[in-house]
Structures are given as C-alpha cells and as structure tokens.
Design a protein around this motif. Structure first.
Motif, short mmCIF file in Angstrom:
data_model
loop_
_atom_site.label_atom_id
_atom_site.label_comp_id
_atom_site.label_asym_id
_atom_site.label_seq_id
_atom_site.Cartn_x
_atom_site.Cartn_y
_atom_site.Cartn_z
N VAL A 29 0.81 -1.15 0.21
CA VAL A 29 -0.12 -0.01 0.01
C VAL A 29 0.80 1.19 -0.07
O VAL A 29 1.89 1.19 0.82
N MET A 30 0.74 2.22 -0.95
CA MET A 30 1.42 3.34 -1.11
C MET A 30 0.37 4.62 -1.22
O MET A 30 -0.73 4.49 -1.94
N THR A 31 0.95 5.59 -0.72
CA THR A 31 0.03 6.84 -0.64
C THR A 31 0.96 7.97 -1.48
O THR A 31 2.22 8.17 -1.17
N LEU A 32 0.28 8.43 -2.49
CA LEU A 32 1.13 9.22 -3.33
C LEU A 32 0.44 10.72 -3.60
O LEU A 32 -0.88 10.70 -3.45
N LEU A 33 1.16 11.82 -3.62
CA LEU A 33 0.59 13.37 -3.94
C LEU A 33 0.85 13.51 -5.44
O LEU A 33 2.04 13.14 -5.84
N GLY A 54 -8.83 7.63 -4.42
CA GLY A 54 -8.23 8.87 -4.71
C GLY A 54 -9.13 9.95 -3.94
O GLY A 54 -10.40 9.77 -3.81
N TYR A 55 -8.45 11.15 -3.88
CA TYR A 55 -9.15 12.31 -3.23
C TYR A 55 -8.51 13.57 -4.00
O TYR A 55 -7.38 13.92 -3.83
N MET A 56 -9.16 14.29 -4.66
CA MET A 56 -8.92 15.70 -5.38
C MET A 56 -8.91 16.61 -4.20
O MET A 56 -9.67 17.02 -3.85
N ILE A 57 -7.68 17.19 -4.25
CA ILE A 57 -7.49 18.32 -3.20
C ILE A 57 -7.53 19.69 -3.77
O ILE A 57 -8.24 20.54 -3.03
N GLU A 58 -7.07 19.84 -4.79
CA GLU A 58 -7.26 21.12 -5.64
C GLU A 58 -7.14 20.95 -7.04
O GLU A 58 -6.47 20.24 -7.67
N GLY A 59 -8.13 21.77 -7.78
CA GLY A 59 -8.33 21.90 -9.27
C GLY A 59 -9.22 20.76 -9.73
O GLY A 59 -10.29 20.47 -9.02
N PHE A 102 -4.15 15.85 -6.09
CA PHE A 102 -4.88 14.92 -5.78
C PHE A 102 -4.01 13.74 -5.20
O PHE A 102 -2.74 13.77 -5.41
N VAL A 103 -4.59 13.12 -4.18
CA VAL A 103 -3.73 12.02 -3.27
C VAL A 103 -4.63 10.82 -3.87
O VAL A 103 -5.78 10.75 -3.80
N VAL A 104 -3.65 9.73 -4.02
CA VAL A 104 -4.03 8.54 -4.20
C VAL A 104 -3.40 7.33 -3.07
O VAL A 104 -2.17 7.51 -2.90
N ILE A 105 -4.11 6.37 -2.80
CA ILE A 105 -3.78 5.25 -2.01
C ILE A 105 -3.81 4.12 -2.79
O ILE A 105 -5.10 3.63 -3.33
N MET A 106 -2.82 3.45 -3.18
CA MET A 106 -2.61 2.45 -4.12
C MET A 106 -2.34 1.05 -3.47
O MET A 106 -1.71 0.97 -2.58
#
Length: 137
Positions: A29-33, A54-59, A102-106
């Motif tokens: 499991v990895m979290t990426l910006l 995933g979660y859209m932070i901005e834009g 956005f941030v994704v947890i893969m």
C-alpha cells in the motif's frame, strides 16, 4: 466538557467506500501526492495491479476508466478505480490556468510496478470496451 477531549469536536465524513474483493495478497500500500501543471495531460493510458482510492485536493481532473464515460473530478471529490485489467485512459488537468493536486492510496502487488503503460496494439484490440467519447474529445 474537558477541552483536552477533542473526540466530540472531530467530524468524520465518508468520501468513498468499496467492498474490495480483488485486493492482491500480500499487498503493498502506498500513498502518493500527484500534481499536474495547468493543462497537463497526465499519464498515458495505463493499468494498476490493484485498486486505488483517490481524493482531489485542488483543481480538476478529467478522469476516464475503461467502460465508463469520461468525467470531471473536482476538488473535494473522491474517486476509485478497480485496478487489475481495467485501463485508466485519462487523468489530465482539466484547467488551463491552475495546478491540480490529488492524493491516491494504491494497493499494489509487491514486486510489480505500481503502473504499467498500455501500448497502441492493446488499445486497438480493446477499443470496443471504451465508452463513447463526448463530442470534441
């Protein structure tokens, strides 16, 4: 109420929930910006070895998965892709004048790349699985 007890001031908001029946075992499991510059095209068509939250932070992101119509994900919205054999066609910045983040947890298969690009031959073989395109896309 004790001010040191902040349990009562926390707010939990469900953004996305899925029953995962295809998580690789074991799982890495990895979290990426991810940051895409204004108008950036994002990654070429690709696949992931496991599911992604995933979660859209901005834009905004123009998002398209195999079998689904393209759609715009906006700041404050969550998204999901099942991974495995599903092609992720688009993840480009939908805004010409602002960065999208956005941030994704893969959830990935250990020892395999977190993503693999899809070549033109495979795209052609699977073109019938792609949802109809919006006009001008």
């Amino acid at each position: 109420m004790d001010p040191a007890d902040n349990r009562s001031t926390s707010v939990l908001t469900m953004l996305n929930q899925r029953l995962l029946d295809s998580t690789p075992q074991p799982v890495d499991v990895m979290t990426l910006l991810v940051e895409i510059p204004p108008g950036g095209k994002g990654l070429p068509p690709h696949k992931h070895s496991g599911p992604i939250f995933g979660y859209m932070i901005e834009g905004e992101m123009l998002f398209e998965l195999e079998g689904e119509p393209e759609r715009v994900i906006r700041a404050g919205e969550a998204f999901f892709e099942p991974g495995g054999d599903v092609i992720h066609y688009q993840d480009g910045n939908n805004l010409p004048d602002a960065t999208s983040r956005f941030v994704v947890i893969m959830h990935c298969v250990p020892g395999q790349p977190m993503l693999t690009y899809v070549d033109d031959d495979e795209l052609e073989r699977r073109r019938d699985r792609r949802a109809p395109r919006q006009s001008g896309s």
